[in-house]
Design a protein around this motif. Structure first.
Motif, PDB file in Angstrom:
ATOM      1  N   ILE A   7       0.770  -1.209   0.161  1.00  0.00           N
ATOM      2  CA  ILE A   7       0.004   0.237   0.006  1.00  0.00           C
ATOM      3  C   ILE A   7       0.685   1.305  -0.045  1.00  0.00           C
ATOM      4  CG2 ILE A   7      -1.875   1.195   1.247  1.00  0.00           C
ATOM      5  CD1 ILE A   7      -2.525  -1.380   2.626  1.00  0.00           C
ATOM      6  N   GLY A   8       0.876   2.198  -1.074  1.00  0.00           N
ATOM      7  CA  GLY A   8       1.422   3.262  -1.073  1.00  0.00           C
ATOM      8  C   GLY A   8       0.512   4.527  -0.816  1.00  0.00           C
ATOM      9  N   ASN A   9       0.963   5.038   0.525  1.00  0.00           N
ATOM     10  CA  ASN A   9       0.159   6.058   1.074  1.00  0.00           C
ATOM     11  C   ASN A   9       0.733   7.395   0.864  1.00  0.00           C
ATOM     12  OD1 ASN A   9      -1.787   7.520   2.536  1.00  0.00           O
ATOM     13  ND2 ASN A   9      -1.366   6.862   4.389  1.00  0.00           N
ATOM     14  N   TRP A  10       0.194   8.259  -0.077  1.00  0.00           N
ATOM     15  CA  TRP A  10       0.991   9.445  -0.586  1.00  0.00           C
ATOM     16  C   TRP A  10       0.367  10.503   0.506  1.00  0.00           C
ATOM     17  CZ3 TRP A  10      -0.265   9.427  -6.416  1.00  0.00           C
ATOM     18  CH2 TRP A  10       0.439   8.114  -6.970  1.00  0.00           C
ATOM     19  N   LYS A  11      -0.574  10.559   1.259  1.00  0.00           N
ATOM     20  CA  LYS A  11      -0.956  11.546   2.487  1.00  0.00           C
ATOM     21  C   LYS A  11      -1.257  12.702   1.537  1.00  0.00           C
ATOM     22  CE  LYS A  11       1.416   8.515   6.296  1.00  0.00           C
ATOM     23  NZ  LYS A  11       2.227   8.573   7.077  1.00  0.00           N
ATOM     24  N   MET A  12      -0.959  14.061   2.422  1.00  0.00           N
ATOM     25  CA  MET A  12      -1.272  15.132   2.072  1.00  0.00           C
ATOM     26  C   MET A  12      -0.128  15.612   1.055  1.00  0.00           C
ATOM     27  SD  MET A  12      -2.792  18.623   3.925  1.00  0.00           S
ATOM     28  CE  MET A  12      -1.290  19.057   4.318  1.00  0.00           C
ATOM     29  N   ASN A  13       0.363  14.859   0.008  1.00  0.00           N
ATOM     30  CA  ASN A  13       1.465  15.170  -0.866  1.00  0.00           C
ATOM     31  C   ASN A  13       0.870  14.962  -2.199  1.00  0.00           C
ATOM     32  OD1 ASN A  13       3.762  15.510   1.065  1.00  0.00           O
ATOM     33  ND2 ASN A  13       3.035  13.446   1.410  1.00  0.00           N
ATOM     34  N   LYS A  14       1.588  15.660  -3.169  1.00  0.00           N
ATOM     35  CA  LYS A  14       1.404  15.708  -4.537  1.00  0.00           C
ATOM     36  C   LYS A  14      -0.076  16.341  -5.283  1.00  0.00           C
ATOM     37  CE  LYS A  14       4.042  11.546  -5.471  1.00  0.00           C
ATOM     38  NZ  LYS A  14       5.297  12.438  -6.064  1.00  0.00           N
ATOM     39  N   ASP A  15      -0.301  17.286  -5.972  1.00  0.00           N
ATOM     40  CA  ASP A  15      -1.321  17.691  -6.456  1.00  0.00           C
ATOM     41  C   ASP A  15      -1.890  16.814  -7.521  1.00  0.00           C
ATOM     42  OD1 ASP A  15       0.383  18.463  -8.549  1.00  0.00           O
ATOM     43  OD2 ASP A  15       0.429  20.497  -8.331  1.00  0.00           O
ATOM     44  N   VAL A 163      -7.972  -5.558   5.394  1.00  0.00           N
ATOM     45  CA  VAL A 163      -6.488  -5.518   5.575  1.00  0.00           C
ATOM     46  C   VAL A 163      -6.261  -4.899   7.157  1.00  0.00           C
ATOM     47  CG1 VAL A 163      -4.461  -4.006   5.177  1.00  0.00           C
ATOM     48  CG2 VAL A 163      -5.750  -5.129   3.441  1.00  0.00           C
ATOM     49  N   VAL A 164      -5.548  -5.619   7.987  1.00  0.00           N
ATOM     50  CA  VAL A 164      -5.485  -5.161   9.382  1.00  0.00           C
ATOM     51  C   VAL A 164      -3.841  -4.538   9.232  1.00  0.00           C
ATOM     52  CG1 VAL A 164      -4.997  -5.490  11.845  1.00  0.00           C
ATOM     53  CG2 VAL A 164      -7.043  -6.589  10.646  1.00  0.00           C
ATOM     54  N   LEU A 165      -3.832  -3.208   9.396  1.00  0.00           N
ATOM     55  CA  LEU A 165      -2.462  -2.701   9.360  1.00  0.00           C
ATOM     56  C   LEU A 165      -1.927  -2.304  10.722  1.00  0.00           C
ATOM     57  CD1 LEU A 165      -1.538   0.263   6.788  1.00  0.00           C
ATOM     58  CD2 LEU A 165      -0.787   0.528   9.115  1.00  0.00           C
ATOM     59  N   TYR A 166      -0.668  -2.690  10.967  1.00  0.00           N
ATOM     60  CA  TYR A 166      -0.001  -2.368  12.339  1.00  0.00           C
ATOM     61  C   TYR A 166       1.206  -1.263  12.004  1.00  0.00           C
ATOM     62  CZ  TYR A 166       3.258  -2.686  16.165  1.00  0.00           C
ATOM     63  OH  TYR A 166       4.215  -2.429  17.125  1.00  0.00           O
ATOM     64  N   GLU A 167       0.934  -0.146  12.842  1.00  0.00           N
ATOM     65  CA  GLU A 167       2.039   0.694  12.809  1.00  0.00           C
ATOM     66  C   GLU A 167       2.187   1.272  14.263  1.00  0.00           C
ATOM     67  OE1 GLU A 167       2.885   4.896  10.459  1.00  0.00           O
ATOM     68  OE2 GLU A 167       0.916   4.633  11.263  1.00  0.00           O
ATOM     69  N   PRO A 168       3.678   0.904  14.733  1.00  0.00           N
ATOM     70  CA  PRO A 168       4.125   1.106  15.986  1.00  0.00           C
ATOM     71  C   PRO A 168       4.086   2.559  16.149  1.00  0.00           C
ATOM     72  CG  PRO A 168       6.027   0.332  14.759  1.00  0.00           C
ATOM     73  CD  PRO A 168       4.683   0.333  13.825  1.00  0.00           C
ATOM     74  N   TYR A 213       2.087  -4.730   7.653  1.00  0.00           N
ATOM     75  CA  TYR A 213       3.202  -4.047   8.607  1.00  0.00           C
ATOM     76  C   TYR A 213       3.310  -2.490   8.074  1.00  0.00           C
ATOM     77  CZ  TYR A 213       7.223  -1.833  11.060  1.00  0.00           C
ATOM     78  OH  TYR A 213       7.962  -0.911  11.758  1.00  0.00           O
ATOM     79  N   ALA A 214       3.487  -1.390   8.915  1.00  0.00           N
ATOM     80  CA  ALA A 214       3.750  -0.164   8.335  1.00  0.00           C
ATOM     81  C   ALA A 214       4.814   0.613   9.371  1.00  0.00           C
ATOM     82  CB  ALA A 214       2.555   0.717   8.132  1.00  0.00           C
ATOM     83  N   GLY A 215       5.527   1.442   9.124  1.00  0.00           N
ATOM     84  CA  GLY A 215       6.620   2.006   9.781  1.00  0.00           C
ATOM     85  C   GLY A 215       7.815   2.213   9.296  1.00  0.00           C
ATOM     86  N   SER A 216       8.355   3.281   8.530  1.00  0.00           N
ATOM     87  CA  SER A 216       9.517   3.489   7.749  1.00  0.00           C
ATOM     88  C   SER A 216       9.868   2.374   7.051  1.00  0.00           C
ATOM     89  CB  SER A 216      10.578   3.606   9.102  1.00  0.00           C
ATOM     90  OG  SER A 216      10.186   4.667   9.905  1.00  0.00           O
ATOM     91  N   VAL A 217       9.014   1.845   6.131  1.00  0.00           N
ATOM     92  CA  VAL A 217       9.314   0.907   5.025  1.00  0.00           C
ATOM     93  C   VAL A 217       9.939   1.430   4.054  1.00  0.00           C
ATOM     94  CG1 VAL A 217       8.314  -0.894   3.579  1.00  0.00           C
ATOM     95  CG2 VAL A 217       7.132  -0.462   5.917  1.00  0.00           C
ATOM     96  N   CYS A 218      11.217   0.766   3.627  1.00  0.00           N
ATOM     97  CA  CYS A 218      11.912   1.574   2.358  1.00  0.00           C
ATOM     98  C   CYS A 218      12.342   0.308   1.800  1.00  0.00           C
ATOM     99  CB  CYS A 218      12.977   2.303   3.080  1.00  0.00           C
ATOM    100  SG  CYS A 218      14.347   1.222   3.958  1.00  0.00           S
ATOM    101  N   PRO A 219      13.152   0.437   0.485  1.00  0.00           N
ATOM    102  CA  PRO A 219      13.572  -0.726  -0.223  1.00  0.00           C
ATOM    103  C   PRO A 219      14.542  -1.617   0.567  1.00  0.00           C
ATOM    104  CG  PRO A 219      13.444   1.315  -1.562  1.00  0.00           C
ATOM    105  CD  PRO A 219      13.159   1.749  -0.299  1.00  0.00           C
ATOM    106  N   GLU A 220      15.326  -1.011   1.260  1.00  0.00           N
ATOM    107  CA  GLU A 220      16.310  -1.895   2.101  1.00  0.00           C
ATOM    108  C   GLU A 220      15.561  -2.787   3.146  1.00  0.00           C
ATOM    109  OE1 GLU A 220      17.778   1.453   0.081  1.00  0.00           O
ATOM    110  OE2 GLU A 220      16.319   1.814   1.676  1.00  0.00           O
ATOM    111  N   GLY A 233       2.260  -8.272   3.934  1.00  0.00           N
ATOM    112  CA  GLY A 233       2.743  -7.093   3.074  1.00  0.00           C
ATOM    113  C   GLY A 233       2.874  -5.924   3.989  1.00  0.00           C
ATOM    114  N   VAL A 234       3.277  -4.849   3.358  1.00  0.00           N
ATOM    115  CA  VAL A 234       3.779  -3.604   3.817  1.00  0.00           C
ATOM    116  C   VAL A 234       2.783  -2.291   3.556  1.00  0.00           C
ATOM    117  CG1 VAL A 234       6.012  -4.507   4.147  1.00  0.00           C
ATOM    118  CG2 VAL A 234       5.478  -3.200   2.044  1.00  0.00           C
ATOM    119  N   ALA A 235       2.774  -1.413   4.112  1.00  0.00           N
ATOM    120  CA  ALA A 235       2.363   0.004   3.955  1.00  0.00           C
ATOM    121  C   ALA A 235       3.486   0.894   3.883  1.00  0.00           C
ATOM    122  CB  ALA A 235       1.137   0.315   4.776  1.00  0.00           C
ATOM    123  N   VAL A 236       3.492   1.870   2.849  1.00  0.00           N
ATOM    124  CA  VAL A 236       4.593   2.724   2.623  1.00  0.00           C
ATOM    125  C   VAL A 236       4.198   4.078   2.506  1.00  0.00           C
ATOM    126  CG1 VAL A 236       6.708   2.847   1.193  1.00  0.00           C
ATOM    127  CG2 VAL A 236       5.538   0.913   1.100  1.00  0.00           C
ATOM    128  N   GLY A 237       4.977   4.906   3.366  1.00  0.00           N
ATOM    129  CA  GLY A 237       4.440   6.331   3.356  1.00  0.00           C
ATOM    130  C   GLY A 237       5.613   7.151   2.566  1.00  0.00           C
TER     131      GLY A 237
END
Length: 257
Positions: A7-15, A163-168, A213-220, A233-237
């Motif tokens: 899940i790619g969450n763009w939040k309040m970014n990008k017009d 989907v149940v999303l866990y974010e610490p 899982y969500a929380g500072s997910v990155c390619p690494e 899976g993962v959610a990505v901010g």
């Protein structure tokens, strides 16, 4: 086994223009998303950009649109609110109870429950968000905190795609991230708690309830999280704002057996 999900969450970014450009770039052949076979991709741009991004994503199956929030009433005098019924014309998924909605906009467990119910009634897959605060984490009350959120947020929600999303929450903006063994312990507990509500077949691999899982997910680190036995899976901010990074995360998750 559940299909993986990113899940790619763009939040309040990008017009609108920037959202369309990012989606178009993501679909370029150089990123090879046509080779992704076992992972669903969900993009959650702003409300304003949903319809235009949907047109772009219609070019490829396996990419879905999600809303960053939803209101729980079907219609009425609720200025600025968007109902699940309205969103169902554009979206397949919608967040309910994201930590930032709870923190900045006062979403309570009761409101989150009503949002989940509104999604299921409208045929939208809810992304039900949970996560413990720093105080709960420091006191060793993570599991009790999450159990309360799950039992109140899903108290009489019928078995459904979810989907149940866990974010610490304690890790947000601190530069700290939980170890993978900590994440696995929590995600195992989440699935056990869901099994208590819905039965093992509806929550642990044979059903449509996916734990993310969500929380500072990155390619690494995406593959390490996605490879955990109880993570679907993962959610990505922030990283999802860059098509190249999001594509790398999608491929990393998709390669996990």
């Amino acid at each position: 086994m559940n299909r993986k999900i990113v899940i790619g969450n763009w939040k309040m970014n990008k017009d609108i223009r920037q959202s369309v450009e990012c989606a178009e770039e993501l679909l370029q052949s150089k990123y090879g998303l046509d080779t992704v076979n076992s992972t669903d991709i969900v993009l959650t741009p702003s409300f304003l950009a949903l319809n235009e991004v949907k047109k772009v994503c219609a070019q490829r199956s396996g990419i879905y649109l999600g809303a960053q929030d939803v209101f729980y009433e079907p219609s009425g005098s609720y200025c600025g609110a968007i109902s699940a019924a309205m969103l169902s014309e554009v979206c397949s998924y919608a967040f309910a109870g994201h930590s930032e909605r709870r923190m900045y906009f006062g979403d309570t467990d009761e409101m989150v429950y009503r949002k989940v119910r509104a999604c299921t009634d409208a045929g939208i897959v809810p992304i039900f968000c949970i996560g413990e605060t720093g105080r709960a984490y420091s006191a060793g009350r993570t599991k009790a905190y999450l159990r309360y959120q799950i039992e109140h947020g899903l108290k009489d929600v019928r078995p459904c795609d979810m989907v149940v999303l866990y974010e610490p929450v304690w890790a947000l903006g601190t530069g700290r991230t939980p170890r993978t063994d900590e994440v696995e312990e929590v995600m195992c507990f989440v699935k056990e708690t869901l099994a208590g509500l819905y039965g093992p077949d509806r929550s642990a691999g044979q059903a449509a309830v996916r734990a993310v899982y969500a929380g500072s997910v990155c390619p690494e680190n995406a593959a390490a999280y996605a490879a955990l036995p109880h993570v679907d899976g993962v959610a990505v901010g922030t990283a999802s704002l860059c098509a190249q990074k999001l594509a790398a995360i999608i491929h990393a998750v998709d390669r996990v057996d």
